[in-house]
Design a protein around this motif. Structure first.
Motif, short mmCIF file in Angstrom:
data_model
loop_
_atom_site.label_atom_id
_atom_site.label_comp_id
_atom_site.label_asym_id
_atom_site.label_seq_id
_atom_site.Cartn_x
_atom_site.Cartn_y
_atom_site.Cartn_z
N CYS A 45 -23.33 -40.26 -21.20
CA CYS A 45 -24.49 -41.02 -20.75
C CYS A 45 -24.34 -41.36 -19.27
N THR A 46 -25.36 -42.01 -18.74
CA THR A 46 -25.39 -42.37 -17.32
C THR A 46 -25.33 -43.88 -17.18
N ALA A 47 -24.45 -44.36 -16.33
CA ALA A 47 -24.36 -45.80 -16.08
C ALA A 47 -25.66 -46.30 -15.46
N GLY A 95 -26.58 -31.68 -21.32
CA GLY A 95 -25.35 -32.33 -21.76
C GLY A 95 -25.41 -33.83 -21.88
N PHE A 96 -26.56 -34.42 -22.17
CA PHE A 96 -26.70 -35.87 -22.29
C PHE A 96 -26.95 -36.23 -23.73
N GLY A 97 -26.24 -37.23 -24.22
CA GLY A 97 -26.46 -37.69 -25.58
C GLY A 97 -25.16 -37.71 -26.36
N VAL A 98 -25.27 -37.67 -27.67
CA VAL A 98 -24.10 -37.73 -28.53
C VAL A 98 -24.11 -36.52 -29.45
N GLY A 99 -22.95 -35.89 -29.57
CA GLY A 99 -22.90 -34.70 -30.40
C GLY A 99 -21.48 -34.21 -30.58
N VAL A 156 -26.80 -43.11 -31.93
CA VAL A 156 -28.20 -42.76 -32.20
C VAL A 156 -29.02 -44.02 -32.43
N LYS A 157 -28.48 -44.96 -33.17
CA LYS A 157 -29.19 -46.21 -33.43
C LYS A 157 -29.46 -46.97 -32.13
N MET A 158 -28.55 -46.84 -31.18
CA MET A 158 -28.73 -47.53 -29.90
C MET A 158 -29.64 -46.76 -28.95
N GLY A 159 -30.16 -45.62 -29.38
CA GLY A 159 -31.16 -44.93 -28.58
C GLY A 159 -30.69 -43.69 -27.86
N PHE A 160 -29.44 -43.30 -28.03
CA PHE A 160 -28.97 -42.09 -27.36
C PHE A 160 -29.42 -40.87 -28.16
N PRO A 161 -29.84 -39.82 -27.48
CA PRO A 161 -30.35 -38.64 -28.20
C PRO A 161 -29.23 -37.86 -28.89
N GLU A 162 -29.60 -37.24 -30.03
CA GLU A 162 -28.67 -36.35 -30.70
C GLU A 162 -28.60 -35.03 -29.93
#
Length: 539
Positions: free
Chosen positions: A337-339, A195-199, A180-186
């Motif tokens: 995530c996407t490369a 299905g993109f992000g961290v959870g 999350v700190k690096m900008g990936f969505p919750e």
């Protein structure tokens, strides 16, 4: 059922006597779902054969197969080990495991229950298997205990849930916060079509049990008089009259037997289904003749589109006191995530798997790894027979990293793991990075060499009996899963999936069984049915 046994045949055990409407070969995730659903038609006699052990009730089932924590089972009683060549032209140095027990790999895997993306299923090229067509099957197979929206089922045989955040290990909480700190969505629901992000990782367990297809599908169906399950029965060949499949030859209790059926369905997985086809004379004609196998039908595409998720593990030494506790749960959090620059979204998956301790001279060592896998790889492998002996494992060449885009994306995944681990959230957890070293990360060439030495697998094998148009020379089955060029024979498992989806494969394997049963049952009128399985019935 009528008894068609010939006088020259060995004595067939009572449980296997007669001729069946449908013989399903392989009691894995697809086979269990398929056989149980087909047996809902009380006019259809169904026999499910499994090479591994069958446990007819929960009381007889070993605890290892019931634990919900999501740890992978490696006990040789329940898995078969194969060797494959990970790199083009390389040695067969990669060990990969397949479940050999009722429930198959879904009874021994890490219990992640992620779906692929809508475009994964749309790419199969058939309206029968598009995202819109398979979504009802995904909903039908599950009871999601966390979500009740239009993407999820609430009455299916497979319980799905996510560990609540207060049960996450510190490692997984740190991964979540660092991402999350690096900008990936919750992302609360990793199984919605974005299905993109961290959870939290969706997992197939509920009511204190691993929700394998053996427990969810077969257990409630066992009392049906038209449904027979037989374990410790290894099918070695499909029997043909001309080009029509009429039964199987199998080994059971030390003797070779033949069992006849109106239709044979292979659900033995992406390794054993193509192997059985080729041993039976269906496959690349020149290769079969070279092994002394009579050709029943030439299908050059069998074994030729092997796909899997290559993976890499970035290893760290944990700080004292930050080792995994003995009762820890498996990977609770997933980052998807996407490369950079990739036209295929969500093609990198990162987790922190729970690894067992390694006994070293100085005591038990607890490896800590970030694991990254590449979704939708472009590289293709190959599977072929080693000999005409069914006891000889097939030759498997994964051919990971053959394509430059695969190497570039996996390099990025490794570097992303290193960056995540360098965030302050891991200061109290990680002492130092063990592999790759700084020198391995210094250039693309150096990292490629490290990847070649450390490439791994997620055991997500697909594509060896690919679905396609009958006009496609490399297609093996049509969109009804019927094997081309023969009659009375289908393949229903992940081997028919043209390319591996961007997700762990178990939920798709069960969906394939669900959807294929629906298609097969639509081909003939049914005189009566028995009730479908539901979460309420299981409890």
């Amino acid at each position: 059922m009528t008894d068609k046994r010939r006088d020259s045949d060995p004595i067939i055990p009572q449980s296997l006597k007669g001729s069946y409407d449908t013989i399903v070969v392989g009691g894995g995730s697809s086979g269990c779902a398929l056989a149980a659903r087909l047996s809902e038609d009380s006019s259809r006699s169904v026999l499910l054969l499994e090479a591994g052990s069958d446990y007819p009730d929960l009381e007889s089932m070993p605890e290892e197969l019931k634990h919900p924590e999501g740890h992978t089972v490696v006990d040789p009683r329940f898995v078969s080990s194969y060797q494959g060549a990970p790199l083009p032209g390389g040695d067969p140095s990669l060990t990969f495991l397949r479940g050999k027990v009722i429930g198959g790999s879904g009874a021994v895997n890490g219990s992640a229950f992620l779906r692929g993306l809508p475009e994964d299923y749309d790419s199969w090229g058939s309206p029968l298997w598009s995202w819109d067509a398979v979504l009802p099957a995904f909903r039908r197979l599950e009871t999601d205990q966390d979500f009740t929206d239009s993407w999820h089922g609430t009455e299916g045989p497979i319980g799905v849930r996510r560990y609540p955040r207060d049960q996450w290990m510190p490692h997984h909480e740190a991964l979540y916060q660092a991402a999350v700190k690096m900008g990936f969505p919750e992302k609360a629901d990793m199984n919605d079509p974005v299905g993109f992000g961290v959870g939290p990782t969706p997992r197939n367990f509920g009511d204190g049990l691993r929700a394998s297809a053996a427990i969810g599908y077969v257990l409630p169906a066992r009392e049906r008089p038209n449904f027979t399950v037989q374990g410790d029965c290894t099918v070695t060949r499909i029997l043909f009259e001309g080009t029509r499949a009429i039964g199987v030859e199998a080994r059971h209790n030390g003797q070779t037997i033949r069992i006849e059926g109106d239709e044979i369905i292979l659900s033995a997985g992406a390794i054993s289904s193509p192997q059985l086809l080729m041993l039976s004379g269906v496959g690349p004609a020149d290769e079969l003749r070279a092994l002394g196998i009579d050709v029943v039908a030439e299908l050059p595409g069998i074994g030729k589109s092997f796909t899997d998720h290559p993976s890499a593990a970035v290893e760290f030494e944990p700080r004292p006191g930050a080792e995994y506790p003995s009762d820890c749960v498996s990977s609770s959090v997933t980052l998807i995530c996407t490369a950079d620059g990739s036209p295929t979204r969500n093609d990198l998956h990162i987790i922190i798997p729970v690894m067992p301790p390694v006994e070293e001279p100085g005591g038990a060592q607890w490896p800590m790894t970030f694991s990254v896998d590449l979704g939708l790889p472009e590289s293709r492998g190959e599977l072929r027979l080693a000999s005409a002996d069914p006891d000889d494992a097939p030759v498997v060449e994964f051919n990971y990293l053959r394509e430059e885009r695969d190497r570039a994306r996996l390099r990025e995944g490794v570097r992303l793991c290193v960056e995540l681990a360098s965030q302050s959230e891991f200061d109290s957890i990680i002492a130092r990075r063990v592999s790759p070293l700084d020198a391995d990360l210094a250039s693309d060439a150096a990292l490629d060499r490290w990847l070649e030495a450390n490439i791994g697998t997620y055991y997500h094998t697909c594509g060896t009996c690919s679905m396609g148009s009958p006009s496609d020379p490399m297609a093996v089955v049509d969109d009804h899963c019927r094997v081309l060029g023969v009659e009375g024979l289908r393949v229903v498992d992940l081997s028919v999936v043209p390319t591996v989806m961007r997700a762990n494969t178990n939920s798709t394997a069960i969906m394939v069984g669900e959807r294929a049963a629906e298609i097969i049952r639509s081909e003939r009128p049914e005189t009566s049915t028995v009730s479908a399985m539901s979460g309420a019935e299981r409890s």
